[in-house]
Design a protein around this motif. Structure first.
Motif, PDB file in Angstrom:
ATOM      1  N   MET A  55     -16.358  13.355  10.636  1.00  0.00           N
ATOM      2  CA  MET A  55     -16.084  12.246  11.552  1.00  0.00           C
ATOM      3  C   MET A  55     -16.963  12.372  12.790  1.00  0.00           C
ATOM      4  O   MET A  55     -17.592  13.417  13.026  1.00  0.00           O
ATOM      5  CB  MET A  55     -14.603  12.232  11.953  1.00  0.00           C
ATOM      6  N   ALA A  56     -17.005  11.294  13.569  1.00  0.00           N
ATOM      7  CA  ALA A  56     -17.820  11.298  14.786  1.00  0.00           C
ATOM      8  C   ALA A  56     -17.259  12.296  15.785  1.00  0.00           C
ATOM      9  O   ALA A  56     -16.041  12.444  15.935  1.00  0.00           O
ATOM     10  CB  ALA A  56     -17.855   9.895  15.391  1.00  0.00           C
ATOM     11  N   ASP A  57     -18.152  12.983  16.474  1.00  0.00           N
ATOM     12  CA  ASP A  57     -17.750  13.844  17.580  1.00  0.00           C
ATOM     13  C   ASP A  57     -17.418  12.942  18.776  1.00  0.00           C
ATOM     14  O   ASP A  57     -18.282  12.190  19.248  1.00  0.00           O
ATOM     15  CB  ASP A  57     -18.884  14.806  17.928  1.00  0.00           C
ATOM     16  N   VAL A  58     -16.196  13.014  19.258  1.00  0.00           N
ATOM     17  CA  VAL A  58     -15.762  12.128  20.341  1.00  0.00           C
ATOM     18  C   VAL A  58     -15.750  12.856  21.685  1.00  0.00           C
ATOM     19  O   VAL A  58     -14.966  12.525  22.574  1.00  0.00           O
ATOM     20  CB  VAL A  58     -14.371  11.519  20.037  1.00  0.00           C
ATOM     21  N   ALA A  59     -16.646  13.851  21.841  1.00  0.00           N
ATOM     22  CA  ALA A  59     -16.674  14.618  23.085  1.00  0.00           C
ATOM     23  C   ALA A  59     -16.905  13.710  24.294  1.00  0.00           C
ATOM     24  O   ALA A  59     -16.299  13.906  25.359  1.00  0.00           O
ATOM     25  CB  ALA A  59     -17.757  15.696  23.012  1.00  0.00           C
ATOM     26  N   TRP A  60     -17.777  12.706  24.150  1.00  0.00           N
ATOM     27  CA  TRP A  60     -18.032  11.790  25.262  1.00  0.00           C
ATOM     28  C   TRP A  60     -16.772  11.015  25.618  1.00  0.00           C
ATOM     29  O   TRP A  60     -16.444  10.848  26.801  1.00  0.00           O
ATOM     30  CB  TRP A  60     -19.175  10.833  24.902  1.00  0.00           C
ATOM     31  N   LEU A  61     -16.063  10.550  24.595  1.00  0.00           N
ATOM     32  CA  LEU A  61     -14.811   9.841  24.854  1.00  0.00           C
ATOM     33  C   LEU A  61     -13.777  10.763  25.487  1.00  0.00           C
ATOM     34  O   LEU A  61     -13.050  10.373  26.404  1.00  0.00           O
ATOM     35  CB  LEU A  61     -14.255   9.266  23.545  1.00  0.00           C
ATOM     36  N   GLU A  62     -13.710  11.983  24.994  1.00  0.00           N
ATOM     37  CA  GLU A  62     -12.750  12.942  25.536  1.00  0.00           C
ATOM     38  C   GLU A  62     -13.033  13.207  27.014  1.00  0.00           C
ATOM     39  O   GLU A  62     -12.110  13.302  27.835  1.00  0.00           O
ATOM     40  CB  GLU A  62     -12.811  14.235  24.729  1.00  0.00           C
ATOM     41  N   ALA A  63     -14.314  13.305  27.356  1.00  0.00           N
ATOM     42  CA  ALA A  63     -14.685  13.543  28.747  1.00  0.00           C
ATOM     43  C   ALA A  63     -14.368  12.339  29.634  1.00  0.00           C
ATOM     44  O   ALA A  63     -14.201  12.488  30.848  1.00  0.00           O
ATOM     45  CB  ALA A  63     -16.172  13.876  28.839  1.00  0.00           C
ATOM     46  N   ASN A  64     -14.295  11.155  29.018  1.00  0.00           N
ATOM     47  CA  ASN A  64     -14.008   9.924  29.772  1.00  0.00           C
ATOM     48  C   ASN A  64     -12.653   9.336  29.386  1.00  0.00           C
ATOM     49  O   ASN A  64     -12.447   8.123  29.479  1.00  0.00           O
ATOM     50  CB  ASN A  64     -15.118   8.902  29.515  1.00  0.00           C
ATOM     51  N   ARG A  65     -11.736  10.207  28.966  1.00  0.00           N
ATOM     52  CA  ARG A  65     -10.446   9.738  28.443  1.00  0.00           C
ATOM     53  C   ARG A  65      -9.679   8.890  29.456  1.00  0.00           C
ATOM     54  O   ARG A  65      -8.994   7.936  29.085  1.00  0.00           O
ATOM     55  CB  ARG A  65      -9.606  10.938  28.007  1.00  0.00           C
TER      56      ARG A  65
END
Length: 558
Positions: A55-65
């Motif tokens: 699946m896509a790595d959602v690190a960017w989303l997690e950082a901007n949760r």
């Protein structure tokens, strides 16, 4: 600072699978965000051995949760909802979808041990979901799973139409038909459609797509013509196809047996949510095994060659008391997704060795696609008259061809692959940022990063084999001369017929005998010297440099 409208694909753009898209509106770097779909793709032994899901790595989303207002799921296919349960803990935001999709989303959350109180079910347009600056409507579209939806995303900068997966089908058998009148209304409301983010999967298919309904007669004719047991496989989520196949079998005087957990679950969810009605009755495998072969039709999972699915199990022999025999017929009522060919061919060959007659849907007789072909994509461009087209859901060549279609009509378009952030505020799309993207792997029960080294090491061991070397340093800091070598995935004998492990141990004994105190007292130096000798001997003897693990045990003085 002026506010802007942004689009950021994290998965599904430049590839088919693991869809994850982000829209944002607000001041640069502080936009409020919504996420559309959280899907998966499946690992393969070549690039990701042992991996179950990708699946896509959602690190960017997690950082901007803290900027995310909601997650929207367009439909229930694995490449759109399959990662929800695994990724929701990283985001922890409300999830919005329609009823049938919601039933599958609930299962994903429950299977992952996540709460379901943030899952919200909505009616289609004209119902509106407000999430920050976004007003979102679910618009029914036809696809190969019920209650698929495009999203109308109204923003202060204009209207976005995110098609999701779709086709132009007026008679989809199960689910909602594509309604051109409804789409005319959508195109003509307010200022019209600013951005069309559109499915690109079948952009290279030159003929208009065909309706699911056209398969009824060919499938009935096929089943009627068979003399012994009939087996058919298709995507478990294609409930319309399951119904058409089951109706053909019933009309031919056969009892229907569904094999495969995913298939039974889809039918159950379809009935419970009311999208599937009048599905023919079916029997269990025990009853099917007792009936004459010309009175049974099996509908089974595994159209993509999955090793644990019912098709593969049947190809390997007996499954749940059922066994295929010479003269039986096996139909692939599906298209093989690129990358799955090897698994499908393996099953076909195994069935052929049993004397089973094989049929497939490659010529279109027994299968129609769930995605819009090129003429249908052009028709949607004409229907909605968007100011901007952003191709999605496709490999790079699909996105590029789709962009050219739009540009040929004078519509600005941009190819945005995963990690490319576009500013859609003006009359043409502009690249304004490049976000680091990657993949997450589900390895057993754990999520790992693609760059964590686990899969890389696994591939190296698969290619080169592995050597475990153990040495002992006594209380006086003197190496014992007998190193112990254990090999995995390597030939037992070297060039002269001498065991490879013995050759390596002999060379290591010489190394340990002549090693100076500086090397013996430094684990890192000693380990590197042992690894170098081990690989060197192996290369000379068998032409392979294995991965080497060194265990140094130091005895403590009493």
């Amino acid at each position: 600072m002026a506010e802007r409208l942004i689009y950021l694909p994290l998965g599904g753009a430049g590839e088919i699978g693991m869809n994850a898209y982000v829209y944002g509106y607000g001041q640069p770097g502080r936009e409020r965000l919504i996420v559309v779909d959280l899907g998966v793709t499946f690992g393969d032994m070549d690039s990701a051995p042992g991996i179950d899901l990708i699946m896509a790595d959602v690190a960017w989303l997690e950082a901007n949760r803290d900027r995310i207002d909601a997650i929207f799921i367009t439909h229930g296919h694995e490449d759109h909802v399959g990662a929800l349960g695994l990724l929701w803990p990283k985001l922890q935001k409300p999830v919005h979808c329609r009823r049938f999709t919601g039933a599958l989303a609930r299962l994903k959350l429950e299977e992952a041990g996540q709460p379901v109180d943030q899952l919200h079910i909505h009616a289609p347009r004209p119902a509106v979901v407000t999430a920050g600056p976004f007003r979102v409507q679910f618009v029914p579209v036809s696809h190969s799973i019920p209650e698929s939806s495009a999203l109308i995303i109204d923003t202060p900068a204009g209207r976005i139409v995110h098609t999701g997966d779709f086709k132009l089908d007026g008679t989809p058998v199960v689910g909602e038909a594509f309604d051109p009148i409804l789409w005319h209304e959508i195109a003509n409301e307010g200022q019209g459609v600013k951005v069309l983010t559109c499915d690109s999967t079948n952009v290279f298919s030159p003929h208009p797509g065909r309706s699911e309904a056209v398969l009824a007669n060919p499938l009935l004719d096929f089943v009627m013509a068979q003399k012994q047991m009939v087996v058919a496989t298709t995507f478990a989520s294609n409930i319309a196809r399951l119904k058409t196949l089951a109706e053909a079998g019933t009309a031919a005087g056969r009892k229907i047996c569904l094999l495969g957990r995913a298939m039974r679950r889809m039918v159950t969810v379809g009935v419970e949510t009311g999208v599937l009605t009048n599905f023919p009755s079916f029997i269990g495998p025990e009853e099917a095994s007792e009936l004459p072969r010309d009175k049974v039709m099996l509908i089974v999972t595994g159209s993509q060659g999955e090793r644990r699915a019912a098709s593969a199990q049947l190809s390997r022999g007996r499954y749940l008391g059922l066994q295929l025999k010479e003269g039986d017929s096996f139909l692939f009522s599906s298209r093989t997704i690129p990358g799955n060919e090897r698994g499908v061919i393996r099953i076909m060959n195994a069935l052929s060795e049993m004397g089973v007659d094989l049929y497939d849907g490659d010529d279109g007789t027994y299968h129609v696609s769930g995605h819009a072909n090129r003429p249908d994509i052009e028709a949607v461009h004409e229907l909605l008259k968007p100011q901007i087209v952003i191709p999605m859901h496709g490999e790079h060549m699909h996105l590029r061809a789709h962009a050219k279609l739009a540009q040929a009509r004078g519509i600005p378009a941009a190819v945005a692959t995963n990690g490319t952030m576009l500013d859609l505020t003006g009359t043409t799309p502009r690249v304004v940022d490049q976000v680091d993207t990657g993949r997450l792997y589900l390895d057993g029960t754990r999520l790992i990063g693609a760059m964590d080294g686990v899969v890389r090491d696994r591939i190296r061991m698969a290619l080169n084999g592995h050597a475990m070397v153990s040495v002992i340093i006594d209380e006086d800091d003197t190496p014992l001369p007998d190193a112990w070598v254990e090999l995995s995935g390597l030939p037992e004998l070297g060039r002269a017929g001498v065991p490879l492990a013995r050759n390596i141990e002999s060379e290591l004994a010489d190394l340990l005998d002549r090693a100076d105190d500086r090397t013996v007292m430094d684990d890192d130096r000693l380990e590197e010297a042992i690894r170098k000798i081990t690989r060197q001997v192996s290369m000379e003897e068998i032409g392979k440099k294995p991965e080497v693990t060194v265990v140094i045990s130091r005895l403590a003085a009493e």
